[in-house]
Scaffold this motif. Structure first.
Motif, short mmCIF file in Angstrom:
data_model
loop_
_atom_site.label_atom_id
_atom_site.label_comp_id
_atom_site.label_asym_id
_atom_site.label_seq_id
_atom_site.Cartn_x
_atom_site.Cartn_y
_atom_site.Cartn_z
N PRO A 193 -0.71 -2.02 -10.55
CA PRO A 193 0.52 -1.44 -10.31
C PRO A 193 1.61 -2.41 -10.04
CG PRO A 193 -0.91 -1.06 -8.35
CD PRO A 193 -1.87 -1.58 -9.49
N GLU A 194 1.31 -3.48 -9.60
CA GLU A 194 2.40 -4.63 -9.34
C GLU A 194 2.85 -5.14 -10.64
OE1 GLU A 194 -1.61 -6.80 -9.84
OE2 GLU A 194 -1.00 -5.02 -8.80
N MET A 195 2.58 -4.70 -11.68
CA MET A 195 3.04 -5.01 -13.08
C MET A 195 3.76 -4.00 -13.60
SD MET A 195 1.99 -8.06 -13.34
CE MET A 195 2.57 -8.47 -15.08
N SER A 196 4.06 -2.74 -12.92
CA SER A 196 4.60 -1.62 -13.48
C SER A 196 6.03 -1.80 -12.91
CB SER A 196 3.98 -0.36 -13.14
OG SER A 196 4.33 0.14 -11.82
N LEU A 197 7.00 -1.30 -13.85
CA LEU A 197 8.46 -1.34 -13.63
C LEU A 197 8.77 -0.09 -12.35
CD1 LEU A 197 11.43 -1.84 -13.97
CD2 LEU A 197 11.69 -0.16 -15.74
N GLU A 198 8.16 0.90 -12.10
CA GLU A 198 8.21 1.84 -11.29
C GLU A 198 7.90 1.00 -9.96
OE1 GLU A 198 7.77 6.48 -10.08
OE2 GLU A 198 6.46 5.77 -11.72
N TYR A 199 6.81 0.59 -9.87
CA TYR A 199 6.28 -0.14 -8.64
C TYR A 199 7.07 -1.17 -8.31
CZ TYR A 199 2.99 -2.51 -5.51
OH TYR A 199 2.43 -2.91 -4.38
N ILE B 173 0.83 -1.24 0.02
CA ILE B 173 -0.06 0.17 0.18
C ILE B 173 0.79 1.40 0.04
CG2 ILE B 173 -1.65 1.33 1.19
CD1 ILE B 173 -2.78 -1.58 2.22
N ALA B 174 1.81 1.29 0.79
CA ALA B 174 2.79 2.27 0.81
C ALA B 174 3.54 2.51 -0.45
CB ALA B 174 3.74 2.23 1.87
N ALA B 175 3.91 1.60 -1.04
CA ALA B 175 4.61 1.56 -2.45
C ALA B 175 3.42 2.25 -3.59
CB ALA B 175 4.98 0.12 -3.07
N GLN B 176 2.37 1.84 -3.47
CA GLN B 176 1.29 2.22 -4.33
C GLN B 176 1.21 3.80 -3.94
OE1 GLN B 176 -1.95 0.12 -5.40
NE2 GLN B 176 -2.91 1.85 -6.43
N LYS B 177 0.93 4.16 -2.95
CA LYS B 177 1.06 5.80 -2.66
C LYS B 177 2.00 6.50 -3.25
CE LYS B 177 -2.09 5.20 1.55
NZ LYS B 177 -2.05 5.45 2.85
N VAL B 178 3.22 5.66 -2.93
CA VAL B 178 4.63 6.50 -3.42
C VAL B 178 4.42 6.65 -5.10
CG1 VAL B 178 6.99 6.39 -4.08
CG2 VAL B 178 6.10 5.86 -1.95
N LEU B 179 4.13 5.72 -5.58
CA LEU B 179 3.58 5.66 -7.24
C LEU B 179 2.58 6.85 -7.35
CD1 LEU B 179 4.50 3.91 -9.77
CD2 LEU B 179 2.34 2.56 -9.18
N GLU B 180 1.36 6.72 -6.67
CA GLU B 180 0.31 7.59 -7.18
C GLU B 180 0.94 9.22 -7.06
OE1 GLU B 180 -2.89 6.44 -4.48
OE2 GLU B 180 -3.22 4.70 -6.03
N ARG B 181 1.89 9.45 -5.85
CA ARG B 181 2.46 10.82 -5.68
C ARG B 181 3.24 11.15 -6.88
NH1 ARG B 181 2.59 9.36 -0.19
NH2 ARG B 181 4.87 8.57 -0.32
N SER B 182 3.76 10.13 -7.48
CA SER B 182 4.67 10.49 -8.56
C SER B 182 3.92 10.79 -9.76
CB SER B 182 5.65 9.28 -8.83
OG SER B 182 4.98 8.38 -9.44
N GLY B 183 2.64 10.62 -9.67
CA GLY B 183 1.84 11.18 -10.81
C GLY B 183 1.61 9.86 -11.79
N SER B 184 2.01 8.84 -11.40
CA SER B 184 2.10 7.54 -12.19
C SER B 184 0.46 6.77 -11.90
CB SER B 184 2.80 6.53 -12.20
OG SER B 184 4.09 7.28 -12.71
#
Length: 116
Positions: A71-77, A55-66
């Protein structure tokens, strides 16, 4: 009564090379980060992650604008999760060569979706 046995003989990477420990990712060439050379990274910390970490990783991803439906399939995640599982900052993973970054992504997604 006979028990079902499942035995893993070897794990293969995307190039059909034997992987000694599936949580250790060998880089295609030495990688320099903050003055230190790395030939591999140990992702065994994945085993200690919790849903809270995801969940924390997803929040970081969302804050980056992605945004991603999965999300678990994305390179950034995958880079964010790998950073959580190791002692390295996310910038370590973002600086990898494309080939090595995909190795990390494949190991992280394989961890999420692998058989129990």
């Amino acid at each position: 009564m006979e028990k079902n046995k499942t035995e893993v003989v070897a794990v293969l990477d995307e190039n059909s090379e034997v992987i000694e420990n599936e949580r250790i990712v060998q880089f295609s060439r030495p990688y320099s980060f903050e003055g230190k050379e790395y030939e591999e990274i140990d992702l065994t910390g994945l085993d200690n992650l919790t849903a809270s970490d995801m969940i924390a990783a997803q929040k970081v991803l969302e804050r980056s604008g992605s945004f991603s439906v999965m999300p678990e399939m994305s390179l950034e995640y995958a880079c964010i999760i790998a950073a959580s599982a190791t002692s390295q900052p996310v910038e370590f993973f973002k600086g990898l060569s494309p080939k090595d970054a995909i190795k990390i992504k494949n190991r992280v997604t394989g961890f999420f979706y692998g058989a129990d």
